[in-house]
Design an enzyme around this catalytic site. Structure first.
Site, PDB file in Angstrom:
ATOM      1  N   ARG A 100       0.873  -1.194   0.000  1.00 32.17           N
ATOM      2  CA  ARG A 100       0.000   0.000   0.000  1.00 32.17           C
ATOM      3  C   ARG A 100       0.893   1.222   0.000  1.00 32.17           C
ATOM      4  NH1 ARG A 100      -5.338   1.303   3.519  1.00 32.17           N
ATOM      5  NH2 ARG A 100      -6.051  -0.146   1.905  1.00 32.17           N
ATOM      6  N   HIS A 127      -7.335   0.730  -6.455  1.00 35.19           N
ATOM      7  CA  HIS A 127      -7.504  -0.159  -5.298  1.00 35.19           C
ATOM      8  C   HIS A 127      -8.132  -1.478  -5.789  1.00 35.19           C
ATOM      9  CE1 HIS A 127      -7.705  -1.443  -1.273  1.00 35.19           C
ATOM     10  NE2 HIS A 127      -8.584  -0.604  -0.759  1.00 35.19           N
ATOM     11  N   GLN A 130      -9.825  -4.188  -3.440  1.00 35.68           N
ATOM     12  CA  GLN A 130     -11.144  -3.788  -2.939  1.00 35.68           C
ATOM     13  C   GLN A 130     -12.219  -4.049  -3.983  1.00 35.68           C
ATOM     14  OE1 GLN A 130     -12.009  -2.299   0.247  1.00 35.68           O
ATOM     15  NE2 GLN A 130     -13.983  -2.990  -0.556  1.00 35.68           N
ATOM     16  N   ASP A 230     -17.528   6.519  -1.529  1.00 33.54           N
ATOM     17  CA  ASP A 230     -16.266   6.451  -0.780  1.00 33.54           C
ATOM     18  C   ASP A 230     -16.085   7.819  -0.114  1.00 33.54           C
ATOM     19  OD1 ASP A 230     -13.744   5.723   0.172  1.00 33.54           O
ATOM     20  OD2 ASP A 230     -12.738   5.938  -1.760  1.00 33.54           O
ATOM     21  N   CYS A 269     -16.228   0.916   0.554  1.00 35.67           N
ATOM     22  CA  CYS A 269     -14.998   0.194   0.880  1.00 35.67           C
ATOM     23  C   CYS A 269     -14.618   0.328   2.347  1.00 35.67           C
ATOM     24  CB  CYS A 269     -13.861   0.685  -0.015  1.00 35.67           C
ATOM     25  SG  CYS A 269     -13.467   2.437   0.190  1.00 35.67           S
ATOM     26  N   ARG A 297     -12.890  -9.083   1.339  1.00 31.64           N
ATOM     27  CA  ARG A 297     -11.495  -8.730   1.076  1.00 31.64           C
ATOM     28  C   ARG A 297     -10.599  -9.950   1.270  1.00 31.64           C
ATOM     29  NH1 ARG A 297      -9.768  -3.514   1.584  1.00 31.64           N
ATOM     30  NH2 ARG A 297      -7.820  -4.380   0.776  1.00 31.64           N
TER      31      ARG A 297
HETATM   32  N1  NVA Z   1     -10.238   6.462  -1.297  1.00 32.67           N
HETATM   33  C1  NVA Z   1      -9.854   6.019   0.032  1.00 32.67           C
HETATM   34  C2  NVA Z   1      -9.996   4.544   0.151  1.00 32.67           C
HETATM   35  C3  NVA Z   1      -9.666   3.999   1.513  1.00 32.67           C
HETATM   36  C4  NVA Z   1      -9.756   2.499   1.591  1.00 32.67           C
HETATM   37  C5  NVA Z   1      -8.433   6.445   0.340  1.00 32.67           C
HETATM   38  O1  NVA Z   1      -7.572   6.323  -0.536  1.00 32.67           O
HETATM   39  O2  NVA Z   1      -8.187   6.917   1.447  1.00 32.67           O
HETATM   40  N1   CP Z   2     -11.119  -0.499   2.450  1.00 32.04           N
HETATM   41  C1   CP Z   2      -9.850  -0.529   2.893  1.00 32.04           C
HETATM   42  O1   CP Z   2      -8.887  -0.712   2.129  1.00 32.04           O
HETATM   43  O2   CP Z   2      -9.729  -0.361   4.230  1.00 32.04           O
HETATM   44  P1   CP Z   2      -8.382  -0.090   5.055  1.00 32.04           P
HETATM   45  O3   CP Z   2      -7.890   1.281   4.638  1.00 32.04           O
HETATM   46  O4   CP Z   2      -8.817  -0.119   6.493  1.00 32.04           O
HETATM   47  O5   CP Z   2      -7.394  -1.146   4.721  1.00 32.04           O
END
Ligand code: NVA
Ligand code: CP
Length: 313
Positions: A100, A127, A130, A230, A269, A297
């Site tokens: 990540r 992502h 997800q 989201d 998500c 997931r």
């Molecule tokens: N769009 C959000 C998704 C979190 C799982 C982010 O990147 O923070």
């Molecule tokens: N949806 C998701 O990726 O959650 P986290 O940021 O908690 O991993």
């Protein structure tokens, strides 16, 4: 050549359907592979995470492997060691690298020097893990997987909110691959990357999917199978929180918007900010399948790891 999952379109129609079939079988317990026995998988976080951390850790354990979870701030990468040098060390020790991070380019650089599969666990741009879980959730709640061809042909999904973020981009690519009628409703200043939209339309021409980008949430949601949203402020955008609030208010998912769908399920998500991108009655209401989505997931990612590790053999 090593297969990676850096963005959703790294899985073609058949590979995506195979992964989703396997995810459903893993969830049902009809297969219990231990393909990672005696091996480790690195799971590296440059950003915060709850679901990704938990689902990869437990999923790797269930496959017989050891989840080597690293917060990069505590590694030499946090002090400036390069992506390439970090990966060269990791790949000598693990069967796959799950990462990540911020830029998609960093992930591409990682994959370029890695002999083991690299999996995108979220970047600013995509992502894909997800969206695989979301596709699995749509299949579970709305008609199952197509036995052949695009996995979710005949179903539709409206994403309402920040069209320029990772989720919007992944819904476009992953949804088009699945044969969905994918619709993104976003303010004009927060529209999806035109290159991603063009790629989604290219995929759709082969899969029979449809791709709509609009500023009108009603147009997007009319008659759909699933509605997704989201956060309006993604990780790394915290300084923009104040300026991002007002433009998105017309895109809040409430009961009235949900009622325009065709008995639509609600996806998010997570983490969710009740009263911002969606009202609490939708998030916690009968159409919401967010906890199944969060559980999926683990199943979807186990299927991804099995698919990539087997591709490599
Ligand atoms: N769009 C959000 C998704 C979190 C799982 C982010 O990147 O923070
Ligand atoms: N949806 C998701 O990726 O959650 P986290 O940021 O908690 O991993």
């Amino acid at each position: 050549m090593t297969a990676h999952l850096l963005r959703d379109d790294d899985l073609g129609v058949d590979a995506q359907r195979d992964v989703l079939e396997l995810a459903l079988a893993l969830k049902a317990g009809s297969t219990t592979p231990r393909a990672l026995a005696g091996q480790a998988v690195a799971v590296v976080f440059d950003k915060a995470s709850t679901r990704t951390r938990v689902s990869f850790s437990v999923g790797i354990h269930e496959l017989g492997g050891y989840p080597l979870v690293l917060d990069s701030a505590g590694t030499q990468a946090g002090r400036g060691e390069s992506v390439e040098d970090t990966v060269r060390v990791l790949e000598r020790n693990v069967a796959a690298i799950v990462w990540r991070t911020y830029s998609q380019d960093a992930l591409r650089r990682a994959a370029a020097v890695s002999a083991v599969p690299v999996v995108n666990a979220l970047t600013d741009e995509f992502h894909p893990c997800q969206v695989l879980a979301d596709l699995q959730t749509i299949a579970e709640h709305r008609g199952g997987l197509a036995p052949e061809g695009p996995a979710l042909a005949g179903r539709s999904l409206a994403y309402v909110g920040d069209g320029a973020n990772n989720m919007a981009h992944s819904y476009l690519l992953g949804g088009a691959t699945a044969g969905l009628d994918v619709r993104v409703a976003a303010p004009a200043d927060y529209a999806p990357d035109p290159d991603v939209v063009a790629r989604a339309r290219e995929i759709a021409a082969d899969t029979g999917a449809r791709v709509l980008v609009t500023t009108d949430p009603h147009e997007a949601v009319d008659g759909v199978t699933a509605v997704a949203t989201d956060t309006w402020v993604s990780m790394g955008q915290e300084d923009e929180a104040a300026e991002r609030a007002a433009p998105f208010v017309p895109y809040r998912v409430d009961e009235a918007l949900m009622a325009r769908g065709d008995d639509a399920i609600f996806l998010h998500c997570l983490p969710v900010y009740r009263g911002m991108e969606a009202t609490a009655d939708v998030v916690d209401g009968p159409r919401s399948v967010i906890w199944d989505e969060a559980e999926n997931r683990r199943h979807a990612q186990k299927a991804v790891l099995l698919h990539l590790v087997e591709e490599r053999l």
